[in-house]
Scaffold this active site. Structure first.
Site, mmCIF file in Angstrom:
data_model
loop_
_atom_site.group_PDB
_atom_site.id
_atom_site.type_symbol
_atom_site.label_atom_id
_atom_site.label_comp_id
_atom_site.label_asym_id
_atom_site.label_seq_id
_atom_site.Cartn_x
_atom_site.Cartn_y
_atom_site.Cartn_z
ATOM 1 N N ASP A 15 118.839 59.138 78.202
ATOM 2 C CA ASP A 15 118.044 60.110 79.821
ATOM 3 C C ASP A 15 119.575 60.332 80.296
ATOM 4 O OD1 ASP A 15 115.990 58.851 78.645
ATOM 5 O OD2 ASP A 15 116.135 56.800 79.949
ATOM 6 N N GLU A 174 106.750 63.828 81.267
ATOM 7 C CA GLU A 174 107.974 62.943 81.818
ATOM 8 C C GLU A 174 109.091 63.614 81.876
ATOM 9 O OE1 GLU A 174 107.666 59.574 80.028
ATOM 10 O OE2 GLU A 174 108.908 60.177 78.539
#
Length: 515
Positions: A15, A174
């Site tokens: 991420d 997301e």
């Protein structure tokens, strides 16, 4: 022309989010249940990254140990931005508190205490308009991308949240990032899940309030269904270099082994170039294994020392511990020149044991230590989570190899040792696969790698491993979750002194440099 190799930050660094301040780049990654949280990297060229600290490096910044903490809980996808002379990181503590903002004048810190946001969801992002209006995009609790106008200094929601654009129809939209580029606002998201279907999609609008138009070529990037060595590509962030070129950092994995292949290092950080088409949409080619570097000076950084002799006043930033690292559980001063670990829990299978480790960053590597267990128990551990780990343990006058795979516990080898310091070593090597056949039952020929556990120096003429184990059982596809392997030292009884710890990539392995 310089070439770079992907990943640019290897091992468990998922991420990624990046920002530029002047000629410098700063990048943060998820840390999940590990403390200190949110590793922070610095680079001058987007290729060579130096681990300069951790955003959450004080227990009082988060409730630790995290309430109800579990593997793959904790701190999810952060975003880092540089705005108005300050660095901002927004993040989600999934185990307690929700979304929060921390700030710093300097990226090395100190970082502020959290300002908690009254927003429910994950993967928050920050973006500012020219008049100072701040927007927070995030993945909402009901699914889909939400947007709210906020006061990040006080954590107040000023408008919203309201739904925006939620992708091209794939699951789990997301990881939103919102950018003002020219006359357009662009919303970059991940969808398809963080497994083999992971992808990047983009939409744009004249206003953050919408309406949003998805790119005709969505998904912008996906390696799903391909034979590429890099898979699970997604969760991306954009950055513009001083020369005007655009680049994308994103996560991906490098699977290994016989079908279905598995990944063991976790989700890693990759870099890929971005172009823009004549209609103003970003265009991204498949993520390359090797590519020409950004067109600017080459700025390599010093590689971390292979050996830590624990003769500094503080632990280096790459040392992490699951759930918490209480001050009373470790010391660099009680036995100068050693790391002393005090057991705070009974076994490796509970969150209370004392463990200090580092991310495994190479498919072929060696980790070793010299320890004195005294009347305690401890050793070396290769950990994926509290239910999937292998140990080489010293205590009670012997060295033993232990394994836990889900509910299964087993001691695989024992050897008596005299009192005093003992040298323990774990080697990890990529498995050479054999051709598929009806008789293909040997786990050592099908897994992604083989872990060997040694008493002493593996280079000694008479060295033999105590045991060899298939690495597939310490993979994400077996254990589930979001993290990668961590190799380190632990104590489960009494106090154990570690004179040094060494982590060395295999000299002739495919992974030839630290991330």
């Amino acid at each position: 022309m310089h070439l770079y190799q992907n990943p640019v930050i290897s091992g468990f660094h998922p991420d990624p989010s990046v920002c530029r301040a002047g000629d410098d780049y700063y990048l943060v990654c998820s840390s999940f249940e590990y403390f200190p949280g949110l590793p922070l990297y610095h680079s001058r060229d987007l290729v060579h990254w130096e681990h300069i600290g951790n955003v959450l490096d004080r227990p009082d910044q988060l409730p630790l140990p995290l309430p109800g903490a579990k593997a793959s809980g904790g701190c999810y996808a952060p975003t880092i931005r540089h705005h108005d002379g300050r660095f901002w990181v927004v993040n989600t503590n999934i185990d307690g508190g929700g979304n929060f903002v921390v700030t710093a004048e300097r990226p090395e810190g100190p970082w502020s205490d959290p300002v908690w946001l009254d927003l429910t969801g994950i993967d928050p992002d920050l973006a500012w308009e020219e008049d100072g209006t701040c927007w927070c995009a995030f993945s909402g609790p009901a699914g889909g991308i939400n947007l709210a106008r906020i006061d990040p200094e006080r954590g107040r929601v000023l408008e919203g949240p309201f739904a925006t654009w939620s992708g091209s129809g794939l699951k789990f939209p997301e990881a939103p990032h919102l950018y003002r580029i020219g006359d357009w606002w662009y919303l970059l998201i991940a969808e398809g899940g963080t497994e083999r279907g992971h992808s990047v999609s983009v939409a744009r609008s004249r206003s953050p309030r919408g309406p949003w138009e998805g790119a005709p070529a969505n998904p912008l990037l996906s390696h799903s269904g391909t034979a590429r060595a890099i898979q699970n590509t997604g969760h991306a962030d954009l950055v513009r270099a001083p020369d005007g070129s655009w680049w994308m950092v994103l996560l991906g994995v490098r699977p290994r082994g016989f079908t279905p292949d598995v990944h063991v290092l976790g989700r890693e950080t990759f870099l890929t170039p971005v172009e823009w088409d004549e209609d103003g949409w970003p265009v991204v080619a498949p993520v390359p294994e090797t590519h020409p570097a950004p067109a600017r000076a080459w700025h390599p950084v010093p590689a971390p020392a292979a050996r830590d002799d624990f003769d500094t006043p503080a632990l280096a930033p790459h040392w992490i511990s699951p759930f918490a690292r209480p001050a009373h559980s470790w010391s660099l001063t009680e036995r100068p020149g050693s790391l002393l670990l005090h057991a705070t829990g009974p076994t490796l299978d509970t969150p209370g044991y004392t463990f200090v480790g580092r991310r495994q960053q190479h498919h072929d590597c060696r980790a070793g230590t010299l320890l004195d267990a005294g009347t305690g128990t401890g050793g070396l551990c290769v950990r994926l989570d509290e239910a999937h780990h292998y140990e080489l343990e010293a205590g009670d006058g012997e060295v033993r190899v232990r394994a836990r795979i889900g509910p299964l516990h087993r001691t695989l080898a024992r050897r008596p040792v005299p009192a005093g310091p003992v040298r323990l070593t774990v080697t990890v090597r990529t498995t050479r696969l054999v051709p598929a056949s009806p008789h293909l039952t040997d786990g050592g020929t099908t897994g992604p790698d083989t872990l060997a556990f040694w008493l002493g120096d593996p280079d000694a003429p008479d060295a033999r491993p105590l045991a060899e184990l298939d690495g597939r059982y310490l993979s994400t596809e077996v254990a589930c979750g979001f993290t990668g392997r961590v190799i380190g030292m632990y104590a489960t009884r009494g106090s154990v002194a570690f004179d040094w710890f060494e982590y060395v990539p295999a000299p002739h392995g495919e992974d030839h440099r630290l991330g």
